[in-house]
Design an enzyme around this catalytic site. Structure first.
Site, mmCIF file in Angstrom:
data_model
loop_
_atom_site.group_PDB
_atom_site.id
_atom_site.type_symbol
_atom_site.label_atom_id
_atom_site.label_comp_id
_atom_site.label_asym_id
_atom_site.label_seq_id
_atom_site.Cartn_x
_atom_site.Cartn_y
_atom_site.Cartn_z
ATOM 1 N N LYS A 53 -52.606 -16.043 -23.816
ATOM 2 C CA LYS A 53 -53.406 -15.271 -24.770
ATOM 3 C C LYS A 53 -53.273 -15.904 -26.154
ATOM 4 C CE LYS A 53 -54.267 -12.101 -21.611
ATOM 5 N NZ LYS A 53 -55.611 -12.015 -20.972
ATOM 6 N N SER B 190 -60.269 -14.964 -19.128
ATOM 7 C CA SER B 190 -59.888 -14.203 -20.317
ATOM 8 C C SER B 190 -59.799 -15.035 -21.590
ATOM 9 C CB SER B 190 -58.549 -13.502 -20.088
ATOM 10 O OG SER B 190 -57.499 -14.445 -20.012
#
Length: 271
Positions: free
Chosen positions: A143, A72
Site C-alpha cells: 500500500k 489495489s
C-alpha cells in the site's frame, strides 16, 4: 613352410581390438565418463544449492521480490508485477514517509492472528515467496503511506481531496476516475504507526476498512518489510516505482498524536 603357416595362423588368431588388454584398463576407460557425469551433476547440484542459499540471504536482508496479487495499487503497480522490496530503506534510522509504497506484514492490523500451520509447508512457501517464484503470503500487503505518526488525516475537503494536517494532498497517482475515498473519515495516526491506502481506491481494502477493529487500521512501523523501489518484471515495465509528489503537510503536535479515536460513517466496502 611351417614357419609361414605358423605366422599365418598367428595372424588369423590375433586378438580383436581390446582383447588381451588388462581388464582394469578397460574398466577405467569405460567408467571415466560415468564418473565425470556424476561429478558434473553433483557440481551442478552444489552450485544450485549455493545460489539458492545466496538468494535467500539477499532476500532476507537486502532485497526481496514481491509479486503483486491484486488491482489495489493500479496504475502504479499491475497484477503480476514483481517488485523489488528494499529492506535496507528503513534499517538505519529512516522512517516511512508519506507517499512511500511499502510492503508490510498485516498480521494484527489487517488480518487476525492465526494458529500456526504446518511448519514445513510454511517454510517452503516462505522460501518460494522470498525468491519471487511463489504467491506472496496472505498476510503481506502493499500500500501507499498516506499518514505517519502524529498526522491528522481527513477525508475529504470541499474539493474531494484528502487533507493531512489541514493541507490538501494532490494524489496524481490515483487510478483514473477514482475518488480519494467514498467513505469519509477523520483520524489521528498514533506515533509508531502508519495510515496506508491503495492507489486504486475503489478496489483497495486498506486502513479505511479496519477503522472499527482493534488497531483502527493503523500499521505498526515495525511490521513494514521494506519499500517497493523497483519493478523487476515484466521486462516491459522495468524501472523504479513512480515517485509520489511531495506532501507538504506540517507535522502534527505530540498531544494530538496520542489520540487514537477515529470516526467513520458506515458505508460500502472497498473491494
Amino acid at each position: 613352410m611351417d614357419t609361414e603357416a605358423e605366422l599365418t595362423q598367428r595372424g588369423h588368431s590375433s586378438p580383436e581390438s581390446g582383447e588381451g588388454r588388462p581388464r582394469s584398463a578397460l574398466w577405467g576407460r569405460s567408467a571415466l565418463p560415468t564418473w565425470r557425469a556424476f561429478l558434473t551433476v553433483r557440481g551442478a547440484a552444489l552450485l544450485g544449492v549455493l545460489c539458492t542459499g545466496f538468494l535467500l540471504l539477499v532476500s532476507n536482508f537486502v532485497v526481496q521480490p514481491f509479486q503483486i496479487p491484486s488491482r489495489s495499487m493500479e496504475p502504479t503497480l499491475q497484477v503480476g508485477d514483481r517488485v523489488l522490496v528494499n529492506k535496507l530503506a528503513y534499517r538505519f534510522g529512516d522512517r516511512p514517509k508519506r507517499g512511500d509504497v511499502v510492503v508490510f506484514d498485516g498480521t494484527g492490523s489487517f488480518v487476525r492472528e492465526r494458529a500456526e500451520g504446518n511448519p514445513i509447508g510454511e517454510a517452503l512457501h516462505g522460501a518460494a515467496s522470498a525468491l519471487g517464484i511463489g504467491e506472496p503470503s496472505e498476510t503481506d500487503f502493499v500500500k501507499r503511506v498516506v499518514g505517519v505518526g502524529g498526522d491528522d488525516v481527513v477525508c475529504c475537503d470541499a474539493g474531494g481531496r484528502i487533507k493531512v494536517n489541514g493541507v490538501p494532498v494532490e494524489e496524481s497517482y490515483l487510478y483514473p476516475g477514482d475518488a480519494p475515498s467514498k467513505v469519509p473519515f477523520r483520524i489521528v495516526v498514533p506515533l509508531g504507526t502508519l495510515w496506508v491506502m491503495g492507489d486504486h481506491r475503489s478496489q483497495s481494502r486498506d486502513s479505511r476498512d479496519h477503522l472499527g477493529e482493534p488497531g483502527g487500521g493503523m500499521v505498526p512501523v515495525e511490521k513494514v518489510i521494506g519499500r517497493a523501489d523497483w519493478i523487476g518484471w515484466p521486462v516491459s515495465r522495468w524501472g523504479s516505482t513512480p515517485a509520489a509528489p511531495t506532501v507538504s503537510a506540517s507535522t502534527a503536535t505530540t498531544s494530538r498524536a496520542t489520540a487514537s479515536t477515529a470516526t467513520a460513517s458506515s458505508g460500502g466496502g472497498h473491494g
